[in-house]
Design a protein around this motif. Sequence first.
Motif, PDB file in Angstrom:
ATOM      1  N   LYS A 183       6.909  15.554   1.425  1.00 34.43           N
ATOM      2  CA  LYS A 183       7.072  15.106   2.820  1.00 34.43           C
ATOM      3  C   LYS A 183       6.426  13.739   3.019  1.00 34.43           C
ATOM      4  CE  LYS A 183       7.183  19.683   4.917  1.00 34.43           C
ATOM      5  NZ  LYS A 183       6.441  20.639   5.768  1.00 34.43           N
ATOM      6  N   GLU A 184       5.223  13.573   2.488  1.00 39.98           N
ATOM      7  CA  GLU A 184       4.525  12.292   2.626  1.00 39.98           C
ATOM      8  C   GLU A 184       5.309  11.177   1.932  1.00 39.98           C
ATOM      9  OE1 GLU A 184       0.302  10.047   1.585  1.00 39.98           O
ATOM     10  OE2 GLU A 184       0.526  12.153   1.029  1.00 39.98           O
ATOM     11  N   LYS A 194       0.831  -1.207   0.000  1.00 44.16           N
ATOM     12  CA  LYS A 194       0.000   0.000   0.000  1.00 44.16           C
ATOM     13  C   LYS A 194       0.867   1.259   0.000  1.00 44.16           C
ATOM     14  CE  LYS A 194      -4.150  -1.915   2.043  1.00 44.16           C
ATOM     15  NZ  LYS A 194      -5.090  -1.910   3.178  1.00 44.16           N
ATOM     16  N   ALA A 195       1.963   1.214   0.735  1.00 40.12           N
ATOM     17  CA  ALA A 195       2.875   2.355   0.759  1.00 40.12           C
ATOM     18  C   ALA A 195       3.458   2.599  -0.632  1.00 40.12           C
ATOM     19  CB  ALA A 195       3.987   2.129   1.780  1.00 40.12           C
ATOM     20  N   MET A 196       3.843   1.531  -1.312  1.00 38.71           N
ATOM     21  CA  MET A 196       4.399   1.676  -2.658  1.00 38.71           C
ATOM     22  C   MET A 196       3.348   2.220  -3.628  1.00 38.71           C
ATOM     23  SD  MET A 196       7.577   1.108  -2.613  1.00 38.71           S
ATOM     24  CE  MET A 196       7.834   1.112  -4.385  1.00 38.71           C
ATOM     25  N   GLN A 197       2.116   1.762  -3.481  1.00 34.05           N
ATOM     26  CA  GLN A 197       1.043   2.282  -4.340  1.00 34.05           C
ATOM     27  C   GLN A 197       0.860   3.781  -4.108  1.00 34.05           C
ATOM     28  OE1 GLN A 197      -2.353  -0.124  -3.335  1.00 34.05           O
ATOM     29  NE2 GLN A 197      -1.763  -1.785  -4.715  1.00 34.05           N
ATOM     30  N   ARG A 198       0.906   4.178  -2.833  1.00 28.80           N
ATOM     31  CA  ARG A 198       0.741   5.599  -2.516  1.00 28.80           C
ATOM     32  C   ARG A 198       1.910   6.412  -3.071  1.00 28.80           C
ATOM     33  NH1 ARG A 198      -1.770   9.975  -2.826  1.00 28.80           N
ATOM     34  NH2 ARG A 198      -1.259  11.507  -1.252  1.00 28.80           N
ATOM     35  N   ILE A 199       3.118   5.884  -2.978  1.00 24.37           N
ATOM     36  CA  ILE A 199       4.281   6.586  -3.538  1.00 24.37           C
ATOM     37  C   ILE A 199       4.088   6.778  -5.041  1.00 24.37           C
ATOM     38  CG2 ILE A 199       6.752   6.388  -4.041  1.00 24.37           C
ATOM     39  CD1 ILE A 199       6.985   4.967  -1.253  1.00 24.37           C
ATOM     40  N   GLN A 216       1.250   6.991  -6.632  1.00 25.26           N
ATOM     41  CA  GLN A 216       0.224   8.020  -6.802  1.00 25.26           C
ATOM     42  C   GLN A 216       0.834   9.414  -6.619  1.00 25.26           C
ATOM     43  OE1 GLN A 216      -2.628   6.990  -3.796  1.00 25.26           O
ATOM     44  NE2 GLN A 216      -3.747   5.558  -5.107  1.00 25.26           N
ATOM     45  N   ILE A 217       1.681   9.550  -5.616  1.00 27.24           N
ATOM     46  CA  ILE A 217       2.310  10.841  -5.348  1.00 27.24           C
ATOM     47  C   ILE A 217       3.184  11.258  -6.523  1.00 27.24           C
ATOM     48  CG2 ILE A 217       4.003  12.026  -3.885  1.00 27.24           C
ATOM     49  CD1 ILE A 217       2.840  10.394  -1.515  1.00 27.24           C
TER      50      ILE A 217
END
Length: 69
Positions: free
Chosen positions: A38-39, A11-16, A18-19
């Motif tokens: 920052k995120e 999930k963290a990689m998916q969010r990265i 997206q960012i």
Amino acid sequence: MKNNKVFSYDKAMQRIEQIVEQLEGDDKSIDELADLVKEASSLVKDCKKKLKDTEGEISKAFEDEDKPE
């Protein structure tokens, strides 16, 4: 890893990802860009820690296997 929640590397990689897509867009204010960076930085740090911890767990598992009983 914040709020004592279970960390999900995937999930963290998916969010990265997206960012990164959001950062590639031209319609962000400097404040939005700063918040996204920052995120992403925090997520990358958490992912690196997860990988390091996992590597340690794997190494320990193999060490335990090699010990004579």
